[in-house]
Enzyme design. Structure first.
Site, mmCIF file in Angstrom:
data_model
loop_
_atom_site.group_PDB
_atom_site.id
_atom_site.type_symbol
_atom_site.label_atom_id
_atom_site.label_comp_id
_atom_site.label_asym_id
_atom_site.label_seq_id
_atom_site.Cartn_x
_atom_site.Cartn_y
_atom_site.Cartn_z
ATOM 1 N N GLY A 12 0.787 -1.242 0.000
ATOM 2 C CA GLY A 12 0.000 0.000 0.000
ATOM 3 C C GLY A 12 0.811 1.281 0.000
ATOM 4 C CB SER A 13 4.233 2.241 -1.072
ATOM 5 O OG SER A 13 4.247 1.956 -2.442
ATOM 6 C CG ASN A 14 1.384 3.469 -5.681
ATOM 7 O OD1 ASN A 14 1.717 4.507 -6.244
ATOM 8 N ND2 ASN A 14 1.981 2.307 -5.921
ATOM 9 C CG HIS A 103 -0.205 -2.683 -15.324
ATOM 10 N ND1 HIS A 103 -0.732 -3.789 -14.692
ATOM 11 C CD2 HIS A 103 0.787 -3.135 -16.126
ATOM 12 C CE1 HIS A 103 -0.088 -4.864 -15.113
ATOM 13 N NE2 HIS A 103 0.841 -4.496 -15.975
ATOM 14 C CG ASP A 144 -3.975 -4.722 -16.615
ATOM 15 O OD1 ASP A 144 -4.395 -4.009 -15.687
ATOM 16 O OD2 ASP A 144 -3.265 -5.723 -16.428
ATOM 17 C CD GLU A 173 3.599 2.048 -9.465
ATOM 18 O OE1 GLU A 173 3.187 1.251 -10.311
ATOM 19 O OE2 GLU A 173 3.729 1.751 -8.256
HETATM 20 C C1 GAR Z 1 2.485 -1.130 -7.784
HETATM 21 O O1 GAR Z 1 3.725 -1.144 -8.439
HETATM 22 C C2 GAR Z 1 1.344 -1.218 -8.789
HETATM 23 O O2 GAR Z 1 1.628 -0.618 -10.013
HETATM 24 C C3 GAR Z 1 1.205 -2.705 -8.952
HETATM 25 O O3 GAR Z 1 1.376 -3.231 -7.664
HETATM 26 C C4 GAR Z 1 2.296 -2.399 -6.942
HETATM 27 C C5 GAR Z 1 1.697 -2.100 -5.575
HETATM 28 O O4 GAR Z 1 2.614 -1.434 -4.758
HETATM 29 N N1 GAR Z 1 -0.074 -3.044 -9.511
HETATM 30 C C6 GAR Z 1 -0.246 -4.065 -10.340
HETATM 31 O O5 GAR Z 1 0.657 -4.828 -10.639
HETATM 32 C C7 GAR Z 1 -1.654 -4.212 -10.878
HETATM 33 N N2 GAR Z 1 -1.724 -5.199 -11.908
HETATM 34 P P1 GAR Z 1 2.138 -0.754 -3.391
HETATM 35 O O6 GAR Z 1 1.272 -1.794 -2.656
HETATM 36 O O7 GAR Z 1 3.374 -0.459 -2.657
HETATM 37 O O8 GAR Z 1 1.340 0.464 -3.739
#
Ligand code: GAR
Length: 190
Positions: A12-14, A103, A144, A173
């Site tokens: 969940g960093s995003n 993505h 996607d 991101e």
């Molecule tokens: C991110 O890099 C996102 O783009 C990817 O999962 C990661 C989650 O990181 N999403 C996918 O691959 C969707 N198909 P986070 O949990 O640290 O935000």
């Protein structure tokens, strides 16, 4: 205020970065995080930070309970940030052009079912690509394949590893996703 929620399945960093960006926003209100995994990193982190988080199960997702809840809470946009379940048609229909996903590749390359997180980066490196990047897009019925809102490319270095690529992609991101969300929502509401 325009209410948004962020769905996440892992660290969940995003989600946390988006939350920080909108914390004192005058028009967009970050309501809550939704997570489909009780033991995901984001669950503990949200609790520690006092961020509301709703953990839900497969049945609540597919039976329409989550959709009812979102409607009752007057959520207007759904942001998918590392969320790994397919979105049911009922939710896509109720939120036409109001669900955004990020993505970690240059779609349509390396998209589709099973393509997430490190699996994407490993496939990119295995194919000796010399660039990768991020794609932010609207969500429709096909994995996607919704309309692309934003793409950013990065170069892959000869010594690149899955971990170093993941780090670069996360940085991109965090840099762009909140602003793309903001621009899209505000231009849509005009
Ligand atoms: C991110 O890099 C996102 O783009 C990817 O999962 C990661 C989650 O990181 N999403 C996918 O691959 C969707 N198909 P986070 O949990 O640290 O935000």
């Amino acid at each position: 205020m325009i209410n948004i929620v962020v769905f996440a399945s892992g660290n969940g960093s995003n989600a946390l970065n988006i939350r920080a960006y909108f914390k004192n926003h005058s028009l967009i209100h970050f309501s809550e995080i939704y997570c489909n995994k009780e033991n995901a990193g984001i669950v503990g982190k949200s609790k520690d930070l006092g961020i509301p988080i709703r953990v839900f199960n497969r049945q609540e997702w597919t039976d329409g309970l989550v959709l009812d809840e979102l409607k009752n809470k007057k959520i207007e946009y759904i942001i998918l940030a590392g969320f790994l379940w397919k979105v049911p048609t009922e939710i896509i229909d109720a939120y036409q052009n109001r669900i955004l996903n990020i993505h970690p590749s240059l779609l349509p390359k390396y998209g589709g079912k099973g393509m997430y997180g490190e699996h994407v980066h490993e496939a990119v490196l295995k194919n000796n690509e010399n660039e990768s990047g991020i794609t932010i897009h609207l969500v429709n019925d096909e994995y996607d394949k919704g309309k692309v809102l934003f793409r950013e490319i990065i170069k892959i270095e000869p010594e690149e590893t899955g971990a170093s690529l993941a780090e670069k992609i996360h940085k991109l991101e965090h840099e762009h996703f909140p602003q793309v969300i903001e621009n899209y929502i505000l231009s849509n509401e005009d």
